[in-house]
Scaffold this motif. Sequence first.
Motif, PDB file in Angstrom:
ATOM      1  N   PRO A 366       0.826  -1.208   0.000  1.00  0.00           N
ATOM      2  CA  PRO A 366       0.000   0.000   0.000  1.00  0.00           C
ATOM      3  C   PRO A 366       0.865   1.264   0.000  1.00  0.00           C
ATOM      4  CG  PRO A 366      -0.910  -1.609   1.519  1.00  0.00           C
ATOM      5  CD  PRO A 366       0.425  -2.158   1.066  1.00  0.00           C
ATOM      6  N   GLY A 367       0.471   2.217  -0.841  1.00  0.00           N
ATOM      7  CA  GLY A 367       1.223   3.466  -0.956  1.00  0.00           C
ATOM      8  C   GLY A 367       2.225   3.483  -2.083  1.00  0.00           C
ATOM      9  N   ASP A 368       2.543   2.310  -2.661  1.00  0.00           N
ATOM     10  CA  ASP A 368       3.480   2.271  -3.785  1.00  0.00           C
ATOM     11  C   ASP A 368       2.938   3.071  -4.964  1.00  0.00           C
ATOM     12  OD1 ASP A 368       5.278   0.731  -2.427  1.00  0.00           O
ATOM     13  OD2 ASP A 368       4.813  -1.144  -3.477  1.00  0.00           O
ATOM     14  N   LEU A 369       3.843   3.716  -5.687  1.00  0.00           N
ATOM     15  CA  LEU A 369       3.477   4.495  -6.859  1.00  0.00           C
ATOM     16  C   LEU A 369       3.753   3.670  -8.115  1.00  0.00           C
ATOM     17  CD1 LEU A 369       2.506   7.308  -7.875  1.00  0.00           C
ATOM     18  CD2 LEU A 369       4.931   7.959  -8.006  1.00  0.00           C
ATOM     19  N   LEU A 370       2.754   3.565  -8.979  1.00  0.00           N
ATOM     20  CA  LEU A 370       2.867   2.850 -10.245  1.00  0.00           C
ATOM     21  C   LEU A 370       2.590   3.802 -11.398  1.00  0.00           C
ATOM     22  CD1 LEU A 370       0.863  -0.422  -9.426  1.00  0.00           C
ATOM     23  CD2 LEU A 370       3.331  -0.053  -9.232  1.00  0.00           C
ATOM     24  N   ALA A 371       3.126   3.466 -12.563  1.00  0.00           N
ATOM     25  CA  ALA A 371       2.850   4.225 -13.795  1.00  0.00           C
ATOM     26  C   ALA A 371       2.176   3.297 -14.786  1.00  0.00           C
ATOM     27  CB  ALA A 371       4.148   4.781 -14.379  1.00  0.00           C
ATOM     28  N   ILE A 372       0.983   3.678 -15.228  1.00  0.00           N
ATOM     29  CA  ILE A 372       0.308   2.967 -16.306  1.00  0.00           C
ATOM     30  C   ILE A 372       0.733   3.667 -17.598  1.00  0.00           C
ATOM     31  CG2 ILE A 372      -1.889   2.193 -17.268  1.00  0.00           C
ATOM     32  CD1 ILE A 372      -3.112   2.410 -14.515  1.00  0.00           C
ATOM     33  N   GLN A 373       1.465   2.956 -18.423  1.00  0.00           N
ATOM     34  CA  GLN A 373       2.105   3.580 -19.570  1.00  0.00           C
ATOM     35  C   GLN A 373       1.193   3.608 -20.803  1.00  0.00           C
ATOM     36  OE1 GLN A 373       5.702   1.122 -19.733  1.00  0.00           O
ATOM     37  NE2 GLN A 373       6.835   2.692 -18.625  1.00  0.00           N
ATOM     38  N   GLY A 374       1.599   4.435 -21.777  1.00  0.00           N
ATOM     39  CA  GLY A 374       0.862   4.513 -23.038  1.00  0.00           C
ATOM     40  C   GLY A 374      -0.514   5.122 -22.908  1.00  0.00           C
ATOM     41  N   THR A 375      -0.673   6.057 -21.984  1.00  0.00           N
ATOM     42  CA  THR A 375      -2.001   6.612 -21.703  1.00  0.00           C
ATOM     43  C   THR A 375      -2.162   8.062 -22.165  1.00  0.00           C
ATOM     44  OG1 THR A 375      -1.215   7.079 -19.458  1.00  0.00           O
ATOM     45  CG2 THR A 375      -2.488   5.074 -19.779  1.00  0.00           C
ATOM     46  N   GLY A 376      -1.295   8.505 -23.071  1.00  0.00           N
ATOM     47  CA  GLY A 376      -1.420   9.868 -23.583  1.00  0.00           C
ATOM     48  C   GLY A 376      -2.559  10.052 -24.552  1.00  0.00           C
ATOM     49  N   ALA A 377      -3.070   8.944 -25.108  1.00  0.00           N
ATOM     50  CA  ALA A 377      -4.199   9.003 -26.047  1.00  0.00           C
ATOM     51  C   ALA A 377      -5.378   8.227 -25.492  1.00  0.00           C
ATOM     52  CB  ALA A 377      -3.795   8.416 -27.407  1.00  0.00           C
ATOM     53  N   TYR A 378      -6.551   8.774 -25.636  1.00  0.00           N
ATOM     54  CA  TYR A 378      -7.797   8.115 -25.219  1.00  0.00           C
ATOM     55  C   TYR A 378      -7.749   7.714 -23.749  1.00  0.00           C
ATOM     56  CZ  TYR A 378      -8.184   8.121 -30.234  1.00  0.00           C
ATOM     57  OH  TYR A 378      -8.205   8.535 -31.550  1.00  0.00           O
ATOM     58  N   GLY A 379      -7.122   8.558 -22.957  1.00  0.00           N
ATOM     59  CA  GLY A 379      -7.108   8.402 -21.513  1.00  0.00           C
ATOM     60  C   GLY A 379      -7.973   9.485 -20.906  1.00  0.00           C
ATOM     61  N   ALA A 380      -7.367  10.643 -20.650  1.00  0.00           N
ATOM     62  CA  ALA A 380      -8.117  11.763 -20.082  1.00  0.00           C
ATOM     63  C   ALA A 380      -9.252  12.213 -20.996  1.00  0.00           C
ATOM     64  CB  ALA A 380      -7.170  12.926 -19.801  1.00  0.00           C
ATOM     65  N   SER A 381      -9.068  12.085 -22.314  1.00  0.00           N
ATOM     66  CA  SER A 381     -10.107  12.567 -23.233  1.00  0.00           C
ATOM     67  C   SER A 381     -11.373  11.726 -23.170  1.00  0.00           C
ATOM     68  CB  SER A 381      -9.572  12.598 -24.671  1.00  0.00           C
ATOM     69  OG  SER A 381      -9.315  11.297 -25.157  1.00  0.00           O
ATOM     70  N   MET A 382     -11.289  10.488 -22.662  1.00  0.00           N
ATOM     71  CA  MET A 382     -12.458   9.616 -22.535  1.00  0.00           C
ATOM     72  C   MET A 382     -12.913   9.469 -21.088  1.00  0.00           C
ATOM     73  SD  MET A 382     -11.419   6.549 -25.185  1.00  0.00           S
ATOM     74  CE  MET A 382     -12.994   5.714 -25.078  1.00  0.00           C
ATOM     75  N   ALA A 383     -12.304  10.196 -20.178  1.00  0.00           N
ATOM     76  CA  ALA A 383     -12.591  10.026 -18.756  1.00  0.00           C
ATOM     77  C   ALA A 383     -13.991  10.529 -18.408  1.00  0.00           C
ATOM     78  CB  ALA A 383     -11.548  10.764 -17.921  1.00  0.00           C
ATOM     79  N   SER A 384     -14.514  10.014 -17.293  1.00  0.00           N
ATOM     80  CA  SER A 384     -15.838  10.408 -16.815  1.00  0.00           C
ATOM     81  C   SER A 384     -15.786  10.613 -15.306  1.00  0.00           C
ATOM     82  CB  SER A 384     -16.871   9.321 -17.152  1.00  0.00           C
ATOM     83  OG  SER A 384     -16.734   8.211 -16.270  1.00  0.00           O
ATOM     84  N   THR A 385     -16.918  11.018 -14.745  1.00  0.00           N
ATOM     85  CA  THR A 385     -17.023  11.180 -13.294  1.00  0.00           C
ATOM     86  C   THR A 385     -17.891  10.088 -12.689  1.00  0.00           C
ATOM     87  OG1 THR A 385     -18.879  12.713 -13.578  1.00  0.00           O
ATOM     88  CG2 THR A 385     -16.669  13.674 -13.399  1.00  0.00           C
ATOM     89  N   TYR A 386     -17.911   8.927 -13.320  1.00  0.00           N
ATOM     90  CA  TYR A 386     -18.689   7.796 -12.804  1.00  0.00           C
ATOM     91  C   TYR A 386     -18.302   7.497 -11.353  1.00  0.00           C
ATOM     92  CZ  TYR A 386     -20.791   3.117 -12.694  1.00  0.00           C
ATOM     93  OH  TYR A 386     -21.531   2.014 -12.374  1.00  0.00           O
ATOM     94  N   ASN A 387     -19.292   7.111 -10.561  1.00  0.00           N
ATOM     95  CA  ASN A 387     -19.135   6.906  -9.108  1.00  0.00           C
ATOM     96  C   ASN A 387     -18.806   8.218  -8.394  1.00  0.00           C
ATOM     97  OD1 ASN A 387     -17.953   3.511  -8.322  1.00  0.00           O
ATOM     98  ND2 ASN A 387     -19.690   4.176  -9.521  1.00  0.00           N
TER      99      ASN A 387
END
Length: 427
Positions: A366-387
């Motif tokens: 718990p607390g470890d930092l991870l990087a999900i790579q290859g997310t410059g496209a269709y990441g933030a532009s498809m994001a929502s406020t679900y939940n």
Amino acid sequence: MTASPRHDALVPDPQPTFDSVDLHALAARLGTPLYAYSANAIRQRIGELQRALHGLDATICYAVKANSNRAILELMAAAGLGADIVSAGELQRALASGIPAHRIVFSGVGKTDVEIDAALAAGIARFNVESLDELHAIERVAAARHVVANAAVRINPDVDALTHAKISTGRAENKFGVSIAEARRWFAERRQLANVRLDGLHVHIGSQILELEPFRLALNRVASFWRELVHAGHPIASIDVGGGLGVRYRAGHDEPIAAADFAGVVRAALAGFHGHLLLEPGRYLVAEAGVLLTRVLRIKEGTERSFLVLDAAMNDLQRPSLYDAWHDIVPVSPEPRPLATYDVVGPVCETGDTFARARVLPACEPGDLLAIQGTGAYGASMASTYNSRPLAAEVLLDDGRYAVIRRRQTLEEMVAGEQSAQDWATP
């Protein structure tokens, strides 16, 4: 009990820095989930494509839908790129970012009269027309404005792009474009259009394409049709070859096409064409330039598997949930640890909120930092406020510096447009 890792699994290297920025320090200052984009990685991709197209009369029109953040669009504008848009909102973003209207093309199957009018008012370069009804709508709206709209017919060449079914756009059963037979009828009747100049062809067969043959087949079919049209007396001023170049989402597995090889296919297929070429890359320019930083909330030991629960979720990055898409997930810390196998999930109340299944990673805490790579496209532009999860922050990195290009959404901002049912009315 943590499942044993597969011995043949490829574990990507840690990523402690990105564009010379310390990712631990960045996450500590700005929190997670956090999208981070490398300006230099984007510039490098732009340069590769521009060099590959050297000597051609061509305009690169960045597909805004891939990542529509204003700062990203400003990088495109600074490099002389145009924009491929699919809505009035994307038109406004592109113009506000400094991309001139004469470098903007408008694609998409559902353009409204209001959007067509806005594009005509701005003076965009061209509409990529997807249906006869749309062609008539452009004629009608242009006539009301007393202008002539430039248009290209989007050809559906019925070519398998050898990609995921949900991002394939060039098969006969897809909603995009029209058959060559229908396009032939449009050109035969083009002189009946007083306010549309139909003098272009467009093709786009899909996204995340990792083989040249689909491009070669599609462009050869378009080239054959172009020659037929010219022989019949129809001038063709532009050919838009679309986008679709794939990127490396999975190390050791995905082998992207080199920009020079793609340009070679375009040059061969369209040899002898003296009009203007258009290209519409999106993912190719920005996907690998982005990471989604996220922290481990907890490790949940199930009866059959271990779940690595992150603070990022499907509302932040939808691609794994929508397409079963693979994204490499790497620790930010280079600290050596034994390997473990996890289902990597988020906190959203959906089983589909899963980033990876049976993924081999260095053992996490718990607390470890991870990087999900290859997310410059269709990441933030498809994001929502679900939940009711606020949108993540976005930062641009450049040679050791960072700039916040979208602040983290607050709960107050998320609900700002909502109100109690007090002012009742009848239609």
